[in-house]
Design a protein around this motif. Structure first.
Motif, PDB file in Angstrom:
ATOM      1  N   VAL A 501       0.829  -1.079  -0.096  1.00 17.27           N
ATOM      2  CA  VAL A 501       0.063  -0.022   0.158  1.00 17.27           C
ATOM      3  C   VAL A 501       1.037   1.225  -0.026  1.00 17.27           C
ATOM      4  N   VAL A 502       0.182   2.174  -0.298  1.00 18.29           N
ATOM      5  CA  VAL A 502       1.031   3.696  -0.443  1.00 18.29           C
ATOM      6  C   VAL A 502       0.059   4.624   0.147  1.00 18.29           C
ATOM      7  N   VAL A 503       0.720   5.378   0.911  1.00 16.45           N
ATOM      8  CA  VAL A 503       0.119   6.879   1.586  1.00 16.45           C
ATOM      9  C   VAL A 503       0.493   7.938   0.865  1.00 16.45           C
ATOM     10  N   LEU A 504      -0.484   8.918   0.516  1.00 21.09           N
ATOM     11  CA  LEU A 504      -0.091  10.135  -0.049  1.00 21.09           C
ATOM     12  C   LEU A 504      -0.193  11.299   0.986  1.00 21.09           C
ATOM     13  N   ASP A 505       0.136  12.311   0.554  1.00 20.67           N
ATOM     14  CA  ASP A 505       0.134  13.713   1.553  1.00 20.67           C
ATOM     15  C   ASP A 505      -0.967  14.484   0.848  1.00 20.67           C
ATOM     16  N   THR A 506      -1.709  14.154  -0.396  1.00 18.29           N
ATOM     17  CA  THR A 506      -2.580  14.771  -0.849  1.00 18.29           C
ATOM     18  C   THR A 506      -3.712  13.979  -1.507  1.00 18.29           C
ATOM     19  N   ASP A 507      -4.846  14.292  -1.486  1.00 18.23           N
ATOM     20  CA  ASP A 507      -6.133  13.578  -1.964  1.00 18.23           C
ATOM     21  C   ASP A 507      -6.496  14.250  -3.382  1.00 18.23           C
ATOM     22  N   PRO A 508      -6.006  13.518  -4.449  1.00 20.92           N
ATOM     23  CA  PRO A 508      -6.341  13.953  -5.905  1.00 20.92           C
ATOM     24  C   PRO A 508      -7.836  13.923  -6.024  1.00 20.92           C
ATOM     25  N   PHE A 509      -8.618  13.090  -5.490  1.00 23.93           N
ATOM     26  CA  PHE A 509     -10.079  12.797  -5.515  1.00 23.93           C
ATOM     27  C   PHE A 509     -10.846  14.164  -4.966  1.00 23.93           C
ATOM     28  N   ALA A 510     -10.397  14.691  -4.070  1.00 24.66           N
ATOM     29  CA  ALA A 510     -10.775  15.890  -3.317  1.00 24.66           C
ATOM     30  C   ALA A 510     -10.493  17.073  -4.135  1.00 24.66           C
ATOM     31  N   GLU A 511      -9.195  17.127  -4.383  1.00 23.54           N
ATOM     32  CA  GLU A 511      -8.527  18.412  -4.947  1.00 23.54           C
ATOM     33  C   GLU A 511      -8.127  18.521  -6.385  1.00 23.54           C
ATOM     34  N   GLY A 512      -8.707  17.520  -6.925  1.00 23.05           N
ATOM     35  CA  GLY A 512      -8.541  17.546  -8.440  1.00 23.05           C
ATOM     36  C   GLY A 512      -7.354  16.942  -9.030  1.00 23.05           C
ATOM     37  N   PRO A 513      -7.385  16.629 -10.463  1.00 25.95           N
ATOM     38  CA  PRO A 513      -6.087  15.965 -10.907  1.00 25.95           C
ATOM     39  C   PRO A 513      -4.951  16.649 -10.851  1.00 25.95           C
ATOM     40  N   PRO A 514      -5.050  18.145 -11.216  1.00 31.13           N
ATOM     41  CA  PRO A 514      -3.684  18.811 -11.187  1.00 31.13           C
ATOM     42  C   PRO A 514      -2.877  18.711  -9.713  1.00 31.13           C
ATOM     43  N   SER A 515      -3.437  18.304  -8.740  1.00 29.10           N
ATOM     44  CA  SER A 515      -2.830  17.850  -7.448  1.00 29.10           C
ATOM     45  C   SER A 515      -1.918  16.894  -7.556  1.00 29.10           C
ATOM     46  N   LEU A 516      -2.007  16.071  -8.590  1.00 29.60           N
ATOM     47  CA  LEU A 516      -1.419  14.684  -8.857  1.00 29.60           C
ATOM     48  C   LEU A 516       0.096  15.249  -9.073  1.00 29.60           C
ATOM     49  N   LEU A 517       0.411  16.493  -9.631  1.00 28.68           N
ATOM     50  CA  LEU A 517       1.704  16.914 -10.053  1.00 28.68           C
ATOM     51  C   LEU A 517       2.519  17.315  -8.798  1.00 28.68           C
ATOM     52  N   ALA A 518       1.852  17.730  -7.738  1.00 26.73           N
ATOM     53  CA  ALA A 518       2.479  18.254  -6.626  1.00 26.73           C
ATOM     54  C   ALA A 518       2.595  17.130  -5.494  1.00 26.73           C
ATOM     55  N   ALA A 519       1.523  16.273  -5.488  1.00 25.19           N
ATOM     56  CA  ALA A 519       1.423  15.329  -4.596  1.00 25.19           C
ATOM     57  C   ALA A 519       2.580  14.504  -4.360  1.00 25.19           C
ATOM     58  N   ARG A 520       3.001  13.891  -3.009  1.00 21.89           N
ATOM     59  CA  ARG A 520       4.173  13.357  -2.434  1.00 21.89           C
ATOM     60  C   ARG A 520       3.642  11.882  -2.019  1.00 21.89           C
ATOM     61  N   VAL A 521       4.641  10.918  -2.112  1.00 25.28           N
ATOM     62  CA  VAL A 521       4.172   9.699  -1.327  1.00 25.28           C
ATOM     63  C   VAL A 521       4.721   9.699   0.144  1.00 25.28           C
ATOM     64  N   VAL A 522       4.005   9.502   1.035  1.00 21.48           N
ATOM     65  CA  VAL A 522       4.479   9.744   2.315  1.00 21.48           C
ATOM     66  C   VAL A 522       5.049   8.379   2.888  1.00 21.48           C
ATOM     67  N   GLU A 523       4.539   7.258   2.552  1.00 26.12           N
ATOM     68  CA  GLU A 523       5.068   5.999   2.834  1.00 26.12           C
ATOM     69  C   GLU A 523       4.748   4.877   1.839  1.00 26.12           C
ATOM     70  N   THR A 524       5.674   4.262   1.794  1.00 30.29           N
ATOM     71  CA  THR A 524       5.440   3.076   0.804  1.00 30.29           C
ATOM     72  C   THR A 524       5.630   1.513   1.609  1.00 30.29           C
ATOM     73  N   ILE A 525       4.643   0.784   1.581  1.00 30.99           N
ATOM     74  CA  ILE A 525       4.588  -0.323   2.301  1.00 30.99           C
ATOM     75  C   ILE A 525       4.528  -1.709   1.409  1.00 30.99           C
ATOM     76  N   VAL A 526       5.437  -2.602   1.200  1.00 28.41           N
ATOM     77  CA  VAL A 526       5.522  -3.733   0.825  1.00 28.41           C
ATOM     78  C   VAL A 526       5.710  -4.926   1.550  1.00 28.41           C
ATOM     79  N   ALA A 527       4.723  -5.823   1.452  1.00 32.51           N
ATOM     80  CA  ALA A 527       4.391  -7.185   2.209  1.00 32.51           C
ATOM     81  C   ALA A 527       4.441  -6.674   3.710  1.00 32.51           C
ATOM     82  N   GLY A 528       3.683  -5.806   3.919  1.00 28.33           N
ATOM     83  CA  GLY A 528       3.416  -5.123   5.369  1.00 28.33           C
ATOM     84  C   GLY A 528       4.672  -4.409   6.094  1.00 28.33           C
ATOM     85  N   ARG A 529       5.685  -4.184   5.198  1.00 28.47           N
ATOM     86  CA  ARG A 529       6.747  -3.534   6.025  1.00 28.47           C
ATOM     87  C   ARG A 529       7.035  -1.970   5.551  1.00 28.47           C
TER      88      ARG A 529
END
Length: 538
Positions: A501-529
């Motif tokens: 799973v991936v956690v983002l600092d921005t919700d483009p569903f709420a803020e619109g597609p242009p926010s995808l260009l500024a959004a950052r990944v806060v955390e990336t979890i692979v196999a639970g770690r």
């Protein structure tokens, strides 16, 4: 240990239940998805503060070693004139006076007047060492005079099967190597001169970059002995696993000899039998049927605007035995097909394999599909063939040359992702890094707007082809995982699925597609770690 993640906006990519506000993980598996009030007790509770959570992205078509190497090469995609290209080459040479060769990547044909670069253009900037510049599509390589000498290419060097060495009116090489000429000369030299230490650095560079981008799985589409050895060494360095999950397609070259071609299929089958999920496995073969529209090397039913056309790299008589053999061996077949003649030929070969081998489980795929004839999507759906496509290849900042090369009504049907959705074919999104940026969120921006992630000032092209955000994310997560047969255990946030799973600092569903260009990944979890966590300062 069990962990409950609560107070989140969880997009599950599960069409039956697309949203939740909590999920639980036990070891490497998701055990609960739903409302926080119904969540089970857990050893640890993480409050995500309302952040958006997505399934991990799978880059369903990439080139891991090449992408890792490209991140250390001279970037040229945004160099939009010969002068700027030459300035970057001079600067790179000055910054590395000890270098024995210079590699650059990503230049665009429409950045060069007439679209016909020559060795003298590079010589004017750097002449004392060989210079190799891969085009943005990685289907041709532009070199200087020193590189031609290093490669031993002269007027007497023959064109290889499926490629060409550009020549001037006197028959002298101009410095452009197209298709298999780039593979057999420039890239073969690169492979021979690259050390294992270089490849190890390339692998670590791209793995780290992917985790930063929220990518938890990748499908390597040009796997070879060098890549296999490099990733196996990486697996050893990382304690028997990799930071992301890798499925690979063994690259099979058309040698012109059926026996040699089938021997490559046998090697892929051997490797497939001894590798398995979850970290590194060979799932099939890759065949490159044609080139690219930008260089007029994609095989089309009708000529380009300049009257030229391109021949297939794999003619049907040589293609069909290889496809049938791979199909019989239970290998997935991925066929690079950008032009409509190539995609029709690919589907003919798959249909032939059906006839030869009868009913059997199969999940073959066509790569790119930039221009296909009407009805192709429906044919693919009937055959169960996946459409593997790259939104970033339609970026308007690089689209003008593509459109100019066709120059007719075909431009109106460029990259028609919705056709594959409507037909019911599996549609898997990817980046084809390093031919395009590897960042998953930028890819989603192009998919949902048909606007440019490279240069947001460029107007959108075919905005009516843009997809809703939930569709685009589903194709890049759920469907990308399913494209290599993993749809039953990863690619969704659902009970029993891998905790990727991936956690983002921005919700483009709420803020619109242009926010995808500024959004950052806060955390990336692979196999639970947790494999990547952004620093608070940046």
């Amino acid at each position: 240990m069990s962990t409950l993640y609560r107070n989140a906006r969880v997009f599950t990519a599960d069409p039956a239940s697309p949203w939740a506000d909590a999920f639980a993980v036990d070891d490497d598996t998701i055990t609960f998805v739903g409302p926080s009030a119904a969540a089970p007790a857990a050893d640890r509770v993480v409050d995500l503060g309302g952040r958006l959570v997505l399934p991990g992205f799978t880059d369903a078509h990439t080139h891991l070693l090449m992408a890792g190497a490209a991140l250390a090469q001279v970037p040229l995609t945004d160099a939009r004139s010969m002068t700027e290209i030459q300035e970057r080459l001079r600067a790179a040479r000055a910054a590395a006076p000890e270098a024995r060769a210079l590699w650059g990547r990503g230049w665009l044909f429409d950045s060069i007047a007439g679209g016909r670069p020559t060795r003298s253009d590079i010589d004017a900037a750097v002449a004392d060492i060989p210079v190799y510049l891969d085009a943005n599509d990685y289907h041709s390589c532009w070199v200087n005079s020193a590189a031609l000498a290093e490669l031993g290419i002269t007027r007497d060097t023959p064109d290889p099967l499926g490629g060409s060495i550009a020549r001037d009116d006197e028959g002298e090489p101009t410095g452009m190597l197209y298709e298999t000429a780039a593979v057999q000369h420039a890239w073969a030299h690169r492979d021979a001169s690259t050390t294992d230490a270089d490849r190890d650095a390339d692998v670590e560079r791209i793995l780290a970059a992917y985790l930063t981008a929220g990518v938890t799985g990748a499908v390597d589409m040009a796997f070879d002995e060098f890549g296999r050895a490099a990733l196996e060494r990486a697996q050893e360095r990382h304690g028997g696993e990799l930071p992301i999950r890798v499925a690979a397609h063994w690259l099979v070259h058309n040698t012109g000899d059926d026996e040699q071609n089938l021997a490559q299929v046998a090697r892929a089958a051997e490797l497939s039998a001894r590798t398995s999920a979850p970290w590194l496995r060979v799932v099939g073969i890759k065949l490159i049927l044609d080139g690219v529209i930008d260089a007029c090397t994609a095989a089309m039913r009708h000529p380009y605007a300049n009257g030229s056309n391109a021949e297939l790299i794999w003619p049907p008589a040589q293609l069909q035995p290889v496809v049938a053999a791979a199909d019989a061996a239970g290998l997935q077949i991925a066929l690079h097909a950008i032009g409509d003649l190539a995609s029709d030929t690919a589907l003919d070969a798959i249909e032939h394999a059906h006839l030869v081998n009868g009913d059997r489980p199969r999940l073959h795929r066509l790569e790119h599909l930039e221009y296909t004839a009407p009805g192709t999507a429906e044919r693919m759906a009937r055959l169960g063939v996946t459409a593997s496509m790259q939104p970033v290849h339609s970026d308007p900042a690089i689209f003008a040359n593509w459109a100019e090369m066709l120059g007719d009504h075909r431009v109106d049907r460029a990259f028609p992702w919705h056709e594959y959705e409507d037909a019911g074919a599996l549609l898997a999104f990817s980046t084809d890094a390093p031919t395009a940026p590897y960042e998953a969120l930028a890819n989603m921006y192009v998919a949902t707007t048909r606007a440019s992630a490279l240069d947001p000032s460029v107007p959108a092209v075919h905005p009516h082809f843009a997809l809703p955000l939930d569709h685009a994310l589903g194709h890049a997560t759920r469907d990308a995982a399913a494209s290599v047969g993993d749809g039953g255990w990863r690619g969704r946030i659902a009970p029993g699925f891998a905790a990727d799973v991936v956690v983002l600092d921005t919700d483009p569903f709420a803020e619109g597609p242009p926010s995808l260009l500024a959004a950052r990944v806060v955390e990336t979890i692979v196999a639970g770690r947790s494999r990547y966590r952004a620093s608070r300062g940046g």
